[in-house]
Design a protein around this motif. Structure first.
Motif, PDB file in Angstrom:
ATOM      1  N   ALA A  53       0.836  -1.201   0.000  1.00  0.00           N
ATOM      2  CA  ALA A  53       0.000   0.000   0.000  1.00  0.00           C
ATOM      3  C   ALA A  53       0.875   1.257   0.000  1.00  0.00           C
ATOM      4  CB  ALA A  53      -0.923  -0.016   1.214  1.00  0.00           C
ATOM      5  N   GLU A  54       1.893   1.244   0.848  1.00  0.00           N
ATOM      6  CA  GLU A  54       2.791   2.405   0.930  1.00  0.00           C
ATOM      7  C   GLU A  54       3.486   2.683  -0.393  1.00  0.00           C
ATOM      8  OE1 GLU A  54       5.459   1.655   4.203  1.00  0.00           O
ATOM      9  OE2 GLU A  54       3.723   1.599   5.570  1.00  0.00           O
ATOM     10  N   MET A  55       3.808   1.627  -1.105  1.00  0.00           N
ATOM     11  CA  MET A  55       4.456   1.787  -2.413  1.00  0.00           C
ATOM     12  C   MET A  55       3.483   2.341  -3.462  1.00  0.00           C
ATOM     13  SD  MET A  55       7.628   0.739  -2.229  1.00  0.00           S
ATOM     14  CE  MET A  55       8.126   0.395  -3.933  1.00  0.00           C
ATOM     15  N   GLY A  56       2.209   2.365  -3.086  1.00  0.00           N
ATOM     16  CA  GLY A  56       1.203   2.833  -4.045  1.00  0.00           C
ATOM     17  C   GLY A  56       0.745   1.748  -5.008  1.00  0.00           C
ATOM     18  N   TRP A  57       1.166   0.528  -4.756  1.00  0.00           N
ATOM     19  CA  TRP A  57       0.874  -0.558  -5.705  1.00  0.00           C
ATOM     20  C   TRP A  57      -0.610  -0.910  -5.747  1.00  0.00           C
ATOM     21  CZ3 TRP A  57       5.358  -4.526  -4.463  1.00  0.00           C
ATOM     22  CH2 TRP A  57       6.573  -3.961  -4.884  1.00  0.00           C
ATOM     23  N   LEU A  58      -1.288  -0.769  -4.597  1.00  0.00           N
ATOM     24  CA  LEU A  58      -2.686  -1.203  -4.567  1.00  0.00           C
ATOM     25  C   LEU A  58      -3.571  -0.258  -5.372  1.00  0.00           C
ATOM     26  CD1 LEU A  58      -2.986  -2.311  -0.819  1.00  0.00           C
ATOM     27  CD2 LEU A  58      -2.228  -3.624  -2.806  1.00  0.00           C
ATOM     28  N   GLY A  59      -3.211   1.006  -5.323  1.00  0.00           N
ATOM     29  CA  GLY A  59      -4.035   1.981  -6.037  1.00  0.00           C
ATOM     30  C   GLY A  59      -3.427   2.380  -7.364  1.00  0.00           C
TER      31      GLY A  59
END
Ligand SMILES: Cc1cc2nc3c(=O)[nH]c(=O)nc-3n(C[C@H](O)[C@H](O)[C@H](O)COP(=O)(O)OP(=O)(O)OC[C@H]3O[C@@H](n4cnc5c(N)ncnc54)[C@H](O)[C@@H]3O)c2cc1C
Lengths: 374, 387
Positions: A53-59
């Protein structure tokens, strides 16, 4: 070997996405960690999910207004490709599919809260669109109206990571029309039958008996073609993952052949075996081309609302080809390793299990061949 | 089978006996292709067969075997497989015993054979080592003569059933000055001798305890445990390995698996022409191997090294058939059968899903062990084609 993109032309930024994904996954998921996770209760751990999530991968595919990165499907596929290479099992793909389904309807506006929580890693979302081995087969799960109350009855099979999810997006049928719904996985009347899969992932059958559905959870009517699109996009992502698994087998087997000696010489000096690893390499190249073509086809499916059956065929061709090629490469990888290839402590067998799984999910090679020729 | 007039009667008596006497519990494990059949069950079955004198089917009468001709033996093995009975105890009954009959001393025959015949002792085979697989003769585990004992140091790898065996027969290095085939000695040892340690090697398919690495630290065994001459074990090993050549094709087991797929396909795979074509192709290929095996066993000239092709093609088709079986079961085949909850949750009409993936993954081994496919090809190239 570095994965060379031939059809996909990557921007500098995309190359960075790929490299940073590989770096992070390599660091966080060494083989020993993966082994521990796949034998653990849930198959995955919350800390890693937070990191995604922190990496922005989910969004990655969501617009910035919804807390996403506004990236393309290709961007997402580069991350998932590296998860294939490092054999990371997680609900990543099904989460992306779930988010796509949710945003299919007015950008998910009625569910911005859920969206944001999923993107930040605080809520787990999965997606169950098929009930049989034929992807996109009309749903049997029924949505019924009874005295102003919506009720859900039926069963979804082998829904990825459903046992670990808070919400499940499913398709159901009402008066001959398909609807997408979002169902709280812990509602009364929802029964989960969890499975641990051979490749280390988790799934569950989900039975719905008289589950109460509020108006708000009915996302909207959806055509069969649109459900198929969601599945096709997912399948193209899987192709990128699987071809990366194949490369990993190629690399590891080649390395092994250079170091393993029998009869006073490395296996790599035996011509009979050289030809075998060359066959493996050639399959990897062909699979790579097919996977890239599939993801480009999927991207144009994402970008165009009209359906072009040629895109579907490109994806089916890739799935059928990589399904077979992947199993071939897996078997060769084990064989060329000899006894050590049979052990749980070597990654090779685990890649083979993943590729076997890949061939079956979202329609097997035979199903996709029929669709391609049809 | 026209050359053998009584064979039909023989066949049905074997079939009958298996049907009436094979314990259900055991039949279930065999149907599920389980590798870790408990010792007690193996023993129980062996003794059931032994009541008829069939426990050691390949043995001649003078050693208490049934003294069957090749055809009877062939028919017996087929009925065992088609009846879902377990494989016979290969290391003791099938490998060591004939070797002892040929190379053992009188005392060794007296000591070893009756205990195999009565299933008192389970044996394992200590040939391969970490560094010596296909190149078996490069083995290094040492046995040094000290008075009238050998002292063993080193380790054996991939030892099947090492964890349930009472005894091991193996090859040990007693001299490393000459050609690698020279200086190998064939010894037997007690698995609970001080200094023997057995470590299980987990396989990627999770088939339970099957193979092991066996470590030796100053393990002392009496010199009388040596079979044949010191340093001359290689030719004994070659004889022993040649005994493997026919059984390992497992044609009869594959025939049984085909029956099971057809049963399942009737339920599960209707109208899948692609699958049907694959299944038919496999069935015809298996028939080709079956007929070749028959020809090599009962043809004008008994086969020598050519029989390598049976192992080569038999295991190849075996794996193809298991893969088909896996595909016929469908997506539920992908569940991990090691997990009880998963197995319990399976739909009732698909019991095959509880074991087929494991079998499919596990049987990759058959193209690796007992002389890998590549080694069989090397044998055919050299010993048959003369190149
Ligand atoms: C499940 C299982 C059970 C086993 N049980 C036993 C047992 O009970 N007792 C025992 O002693 N051993 C046992 N073995 C060991 C088995 O016999 C060896 O694994 C086998 O001999 C191969 O040796 P290796 O594993 O060292 O592979 P390697 O010899 O390292 O071979 C690796 C690859 O290279 C190929 N290769 C090697 N040399 C050549 C060549 N010259 N030309 C072409 N290709 C070549 C091989 O075919 C293989 O594909 C077992 C193995 C397994 C997997």
């Amino acid at each position: 070997m570095k994965i060379q993109s031939r059809i996909l032309i990557l921007s500098e930024e995309q190359k960075m996405i790929r490299e940073s994904a590989l770096r992070l996954l390599d660091e966080e998921f060494p083989f020993s960690v993966r082994q521990k996770l796949s034998k653990s209760e849930t198959g995955f751990d919350a800390e890693h999910w937070k990191l995604f999530a922190e990496m922005g991968w989910l969004g990655i595919n969501l617009p910035e207004t919804l807390g996403g990165l506004g990236g393309s499907l290709v961007d997402a596929s580069l991350i998932y490709q590296q998860m294939g290479r490092t054999l990371v099992r997680s609900p990543y793909l099904t989460t992306l599919t779930g988010l796509k389904a949710l945003t299919h309807f007015t950008n998910g506006s009625g569910h911005t809260d859920t969206l944001k929580q999923v993107v930040s890693g605080n809520r787990m979302l999965t997606c169950g669109l098929s009930e049989t081995e034929n992807p996109g087969h009309p749903a049997q799960t029924r949505l019924e109206e009874n005295k102003d109350q919506w009720r859900l009855n039926g069963c979804k099979r082998l829904v990825p990571w459903a046992g670990q999810s808070d919400d499940i997006i499913i398709s159901a049928i009402q008066k001959g029309e398909h609807y997408l719904l979002i169902v709280n996985a812990n509602s009364p009347g929802v029964r989960k039958l969890p499975y641990r899969m051979y490749d280390g992932s988790r799934t569950a059958d989900i039975e719905f008996s008289n589950v109460e559905i509020t108006e708000n959870c009915i996302l909207g009517a959806i055509s069969k073609a649109d459900i198929q699109k969601l599945l096709d996009i997912e399948t193209a992502m899987m192709c990128m993952e699987a071809s990366a698994c194949m490369w990993a087998i190629q690399d590891q087997t080649l390395e092994f052949m250079k170091t393993r000696e029998q009869f006073g010489q490395p296996l790599s000096t035996l011509q009979a075996l050289q030809h075998r690893i060359v066959d493996v390499y050639v399959k990897c190249q062909l699979a790579q081309s097919m996977a890239e073509d599939a993801i480009l086809a999927a991207e144009s499916i994402c970008n165009n609302s009209d359906s072009d059956f040629r895109n579907t065929k490109r994806i089916s061709a890739a799935k059928a080809f990589i399904g077979e090629a992947g199993r071939f490469v897996g078997k060769e990888g084990i064989q060329l390793h000899g006894g050590i290839g049979m052990t749980d402590d070597m990654p090779i067998g685990h890649y083979f299990k993943r590729l076997t799984t890949f061939d079956r999910l979202n329609g097997d090679a035979s199903w996709h061949r029929r669709r391609f020729s049809g | 089978m026209t050359d053998f007039p009584d064979i039909k009667a023989f066949q049905s008596s074997v079939r009958q006996y298996i049907k009436q006497n094979l314990p259900d519990e055991l039949r279930k494990l065999v149907i599920q292709e389980k590798m870790d059949i408990p010792r007690d069950l193996q023993r129980q079955w062996h003794r059931i067969l032994q009541k008829k004198g069939w426990g050691c089917p390949s043995w001649p009468m003078e050693y208490g075997g049934p003294g069957w001709n090749d055809m009877q033996h062939f028919v017996f093995e087929r009925e065992i497989a088609l009846g879902d009975a377990p494989r016979s105890m290969v290391y003791g009954v099938g490998m060591l015993a004939p070797t002892i009959m040929k190379y053992g001393s009188e005392a060794q025959k007296q000591e070893i054979l009756p205990r195999i015949q009565n299933a008192d002792h389970f044996w394992c085979q200590g040939f391969s080592e970490p560094g010596a697989g296909s190149d078996l003769a490069s083995l290094k585990t040492r046995a040094e003569l000290d008075g009238n004992e050998y002292v063993i140091n080193g380790s054996k790898m991939w030892t099947s059933e090492g964890h349930i065996a009472d005894r091991m027969f193996g090859l040990f290095r007693t001299d490393s000055s000459g050609k690698k085939q020279y200086g190998i000695t064939f010894l037997t040892l007690n698995m609970d001798a001080p200094g023997v340690e057995v470590h299980t090697i987990e396989t990627y398919d999770g088939a339970g305890r099957e193979i092991n690495q066996v470590f030796f630290r100053d393990v002392r065994i009496p010199v009388t445990n040596r079979v044949g001459e010191e340093h001359q074990g290689w030719s004994i090993a070659k004889y022993l390995l040649s005994l493997e050549r026919f059984g390992t094709a497992e044609v009869s087991r594959s025939m049984r698996t085909l029956q099971k797929i057809k049963n399942l396909a009737r339920r599960n795979k209707l109208n899948d022409f692609d699958f049907d074509a694959r299944l038919t192709r496999a069935e015809i290929s298996l028939r080709a191997v079956e007929l070749t095996e028959y020809r090599m066993l009962f043809g004008e000239e008994p086969a020598g090294a050519e029989a390598s092709l049976l192992k080569l093609k038999g295991t190849e088709i075996q794996n193809e058939i298991l893969e088909l079986f896996h595909d016929a079961v469908g997506n539920y085949a992908l569940i991990d059968a090691r997990d009880d909850t998963s197995v319990d949750n399976l739909p009732e009409n698909l019991p095959e899903a509880g074991y087929i993936a494991q079998a499919h993954f596990n049987f990759r081994k058959t193209e690796i062990y007992a002389g890998s496919s590549e080694v069989q090809k090397n044998i055919i190239a050299k010993a048959v084609l003369g190149i």
